[in-house]
Design an enzyme around this catalytic site. Structure first.
Site, PDB file in Angstrom:
ATOM      1  N   GLY A  14       0.832  -1.207   0.000  1.00 39.50           N
ATOM      2  CA  GLY A  14       0.000   0.000   0.000  1.00 39.50           C
ATOM      3  C   GLY A  14       0.861   1.249   0.000  1.00 39.50           C
ATOM      4  CB  ALA A  15       1.992   3.418  -2.468  1.00 39.62           C
ATOM      5  CG  PHE A 119     -13.319  19.130  10.019  1.00 35.26           C
ATOM      6  CD1 PHE A 119     -12.894  20.005   9.041  1.00 35.26           C
ATOM      7  CD2 PHE A 119     -13.676  17.843   9.644  1.00 35.26           C
ATOM      8  CE1 PHE A 119     -12.801  19.611   7.707  1.00 35.26           C
ATOM      9  CE2 PHE A 119     -13.589  17.431   8.326  1.00 35.26           C
ATOM     10  CZ  PHE A 119     -13.150  18.314   7.353  1.00 35.26           C
ATOM     11  CG  ASP A 221      -6.888  -5.679  -1.950  1.00 35.33           C
ATOM     12  OD1 ASP A 221      -7.997  -6.198  -2.138  1.00 35.33           O
ATOM     13  OD2 ASP A 221      -6.344  -4.936  -2.789  1.00 35.33           O
ATOM     14  CD  GLN A 240     -17.015   8.816   9.753  1.00 35.51           C
ATOM     15  OE1 GLN A 240     -16.171   9.262   8.993  1.00 35.51           O
ATOM     16  NE2 GLN A 240     -17.007   9.063  11.049  1.00 35.51           N
ATOM     17  CG  HIS A 242     -18.603  12.059   4.682  1.00 34.84           C
ATOM     18  ND1 HIS A 242     -19.341  13.196   4.420  1.00 34.84           N
ATOM     19  CD2 HIS A 242     -17.374  12.489   5.065  1.00 34.84           C
ATOM     20  CE1 HIS A 242     -18.575  14.259   4.644  1.00 34.84           C
ATOM     21  NE2 HIS A 242     -17.380  13.861   5.039  1.00 34.84           N
ATOM     22  CG  LEU A 252     -15.775  13.319   0.639  1.00 37.83           C
ATOM     23  CD1 LEU A 252     -16.745  12.902   1.720  1.00 37.83           C
ATOM     24  CD2 LEU A 252     -14.338  13.008   1.074  1.00 37.83           C
ATOM     25  CD  GLU A 255     -17.137  16.644   9.356  1.00 42.08           C
ATOM     26  OE1 GLU A 255     -16.727  17.009  10.461  1.00 42.08           O
ATOM     27  OE2 GLU A 255     -17.289  15.449   9.052  1.00 42.08           O
ATOM     28  NE  ARG A 286     -16.616  13.172   8.684  1.00 44.56           N
ATOM     29  CZ  ARG A 286     -15.485  12.957   8.052  1.00 44.56           C
ATOM     30  NH1 ARG A 286     -15.029  11.735   7.908  1.00 44.56           N
ATOM     31  NH2 ARG A 286     -14.787  13.970   7.553  1.00 44.56           N
ATOM     32  CG  HIS A 353     -16.120   8.808   4.334  1.00 38.17           C
ATOM     33  ND1 HIS A 353     -15.584   9.199   3.132  1.00 38.17           N
ATOM     34  CD2 HIS A 353     -15.429   9.488   5.289  1.00 38.17           C
ATOM     35  CE1 HIS A 353     -14.620  10.089   3.338  1.00 38.17           C
ATOM     36  NE2 HIS A 353     -14.491  10.263   4.635  1.00 38.17           N
ATOM     37  CD  GLU A 387     -10.518   3.688   5.517  1.00 36.01           C
ATOM     38  OE1 GLU A 387     -11.727   3.424   5.436  1.00 36.01           O
ATOM     39  OE2 GLU A 387      -9.948   4.463   4.718  1.00 36.01           O
ATOM     40  NE  ARG A 398     -12.064   8.680   9.610  1.00 38.21           N
ATOM     41  CZ  ARG A 398     -12.242   9.811   8.915  1.00 38.21           C
ATOM     42  NH1 ARG A 398     -11.825  10.972   9.413  1.00 38.21           N
ATOM     43  NH2 ARG A 398     -12.825   9.793   7.737  1.00 38.21           N
TER      44      ARG A 398
END
Length: 588
Positions: A14-15, A119, A221, A240, A242, A252, A255, A286, A353, A387, A398
């Site tokens: 994962g990058a 936020f 994955d 969650q 959103h 998306l 927020e 949320r 989300h 995540e 979250r």
């Protein structure tokens, strides 16, 4: 058949933000690092993050990490582990300033400090009033962050394997993780990447739902591979939704729109959030806003021809503010909703989300599993961050901006832990077991040998429809029970999938079939865990249990793939240095 082996000090799958932050830590320590990614690094899903990074810099008014910690614990509905939450909130200012020094183009105040916007769920003085805590780069914060971290990794000589899909974990007889098998999309070749330490930073799995803000690559994955390797998954019932995805498209709308002063209206033009969260209004957390919106729609106050969405009004902010602070949002609204927010409100609905659960870890990023009477034992050589990991910073819900904070803090922490582990265990790699990679070869052989069977996209859509209908914003007991039965039955169809294209070069049909295996494990873990949790907490809202039940359910779920077994472990209510934030009613 023996697979070719490539050896590295550290293997990162994962990058996105956490993978790149960990890779940077390792590469700068002089270690040989391999980063595998299904897409080019700057196309990882962190690029889609809009609103900002939460950190108590105090640039726009008084703030401190303890208030940030309180908001995060409260936001988590007391399911977050307070040691992990304190660790993240204390580290947040440091990792943001570090990112600034890496060259991240944050928005600025007149005096040159980083601009911060309000936020949802973030407050001053333990919930008294909103605070400006989100450090942002307009509404493209994730984009700026990913490019900044990628450039630093190029400088540090991190080695990238782009368009490679990790297939399975490799473990030895002692249970230690020795690396992963991976498929090169360009050639169809399978290679074993052996590492002294392996990190999963594979992101979320929002694609288990039919309506999601997540990219098509977010197929779970990491959690799928972990589950197949016998690692339990933690708190997978908590997803969650959103509040503001573009109606019909799921794209998306940050927020940050409400942080800048946007407001939600029902079809009558009423600012309904004042009824549900009188103090924080549109900037409540949320899960609260999503439920309020879903209730308005359910009770017939939705807007539009089918009364199926809510209106997000921002025209009163004026074209200048929109152009400066929310340029990407205007672009998205015009492109996906066919409205110009300078003049008209954006149609929005709650949309899947973020995955709060994942692979269980501690604050060092080490993957930890129960063993006998011991609550947590580290799996040697295995780490997770971002995540897909679950140090349980987010608990049952979250707070906005905490995802980017989490991936920076936990990515760095995991990188430091891996470097220590690699140094402590010397130059040699552990011996690979004789059957290393056989499971991956068998999975590919089944797909290539299967002449006829289930259509991959049909099975995937059935999983997504089942999750959306049976495990959405509101959860009903009968629907959850039916959902468990349906998801279990779908397992037989997943095992019978077939592809007509048997070629090796860039075979996207094969990739989608392999992704489906992971999607299915994630969906099953979610449905089984949700059906079993008999309370309402955070994002998990049961129609038959309206209240949070701390006496029976203040505990983390652990789902084991073998037999859908569920186990539980206590929430850590003890922070590192301050007093416990005791559970109480959660109101905004």
């Amino acid at each position: 058949m023996a697979l070719p082996v490539r050896k590295f000090d550290a293997v990162i799958v994962g990058a996105g933000g956490s993978g790149l932050r960990a890779a940077l830590e390792l590469a700068q320590a002089g270690l040989k690092v391999a980063v595998l990614s299904k897409v080019f690094p700057t196309r990882s899903h962190t690029v889609a993050a809009q609103g900002g990074v939460g950190a108590s810099l105090g640039n726009m008014g008084e703030d401190n990490w303890h208030w940030h910690m309180y908001d995060t614990v409260k936001g988590s509905d007391w399911l977050g582990d307070q040691d992990a939450i304190e660790f993240m909130c204390r580290m947040a200012p440091e990792v943001v300033i570090e990112l600034e020094h890496f060259g991240m183009p944050f928005d600025r105040n007149e005096n040159g400090t980083i601009y911060q916007r309000p936020f949802g769920g973030h407050s001053q003085n333990f919930g008294e009033r909103p605070v400006q805590r989100s450090c942002c780069a307009a509404d493209r914060t994730g984009h700026a962050m990913l490019h900044t971290l990628y450039q630093r990794n190029v400088l540090a000589r991190t080695q990238f394997f782009v368009e490679w899909m990790a297939l399975d974990l490799v473990r030895d007889a002692d249970g230690a993780v020795l690396g992963v098998t991976a498929l090169e999309m360009e050639s169809g070749q399978v290679v074993l990447f052996q590492g002294k330490a392996t990190l999963f930073a594979t992101g979320g799995a929002g694609r288990i739902f039919s309506s999601s803000t997540n990219a098509f690559i977010n197929t779970g994955d990491g959690v799928g591979m972990a589950a197949r390797a016998g690692i339990p998954l933690e708190d997978m019932e908590f997803w969650q939704f959103h509040p503001t995805g573009v109606a019909g498209a799921g794209v998306l709308i940050t927020e940050g729109v409400r942080g800048e002063g946007g407001i939600l209206l029902n079809k009558g033009g009423e600012r309904f959030m004042e009824r549900y969260a009188p103090t924080m209004k549109d900037l409540a957390s949320r899960d609260v806003v999503s439920r309020a919106m879903a209730t308005e729609i359910k009770e017939g106050r939705g807007a539009g021809e089918h009364a199926d969405h809510i209106l997000l009004k921002l025209d009163h902010l004026g074209p200048e503010v929109i152009a400066k602070r929310l340029p990407g949002i205007r672009e998205i609204a015009i492109k996906f909703a066919n409205v110009d927010p300078v003049k008209d409100p954006i149609p929005v609905v709650p949309t899947c989300h973020y995955q709060m659960g994942g692979i269980p870890t501690n604050v060092r990023g080490e993957v930890v599993v129960p063993r006998g009477s011991e609550l947590a034992v580290a799996v040697p050589g295995f780490y997770a961050a971002g995540e897909c990991g679950c140090a349980s910073i987010h608990g049952a819900n979250r707070l906005g901006t905490n995802s980017l904070t989490d991936l920076l803090v936990m990515g760095k922490s995991a990188g430091q832990s891996m470097a220590e582990h690699i140094r402590a265990h010397g130059a040699a790699h552990r011996d690979l077991p004789k059957d290393a990679g056989e499971a991956s070869v068998a999975r590919l052989a089944r797909l290539d040998g299967q002449a006829a069977g289930e259509d991959v996209s049909a099975v995937r859509e059935e999983i997504q429809r089942t999750m959306q209908a049976h495990c959405g914003v509101f959860r009903f007991p009968d629907l959850l029970e039916q959902g468990v039965a349906k998801i279990r039955a779908l397992g037989e169809r997943v095992a019978r999938t077939a592809i007509t294209d048997k070629s090796q070069v860039f075979n996207t049909a094969r990739i989608e079939a392999l992704e489906l295996d992971n999607l299915y494990e994630t969906a099953r873990a979610t449905m089984v865990s949700a059906e079993a949790r008999k309370e309402t907490r955070g994002a998990h809202d049961r129609e038959d249990f309206h209240a949070r039940d701390d006496a029976n359910w203040l505990k983390h779920t652990l789902w084991y793939r073998e037999g859908d077994r569920l186990a539980y472990k206590p929430v850590n209510l003890k922070p590192l240095t301050v007093d416990t934030i005791e559970p109480k009613a959660r109101v905004y």
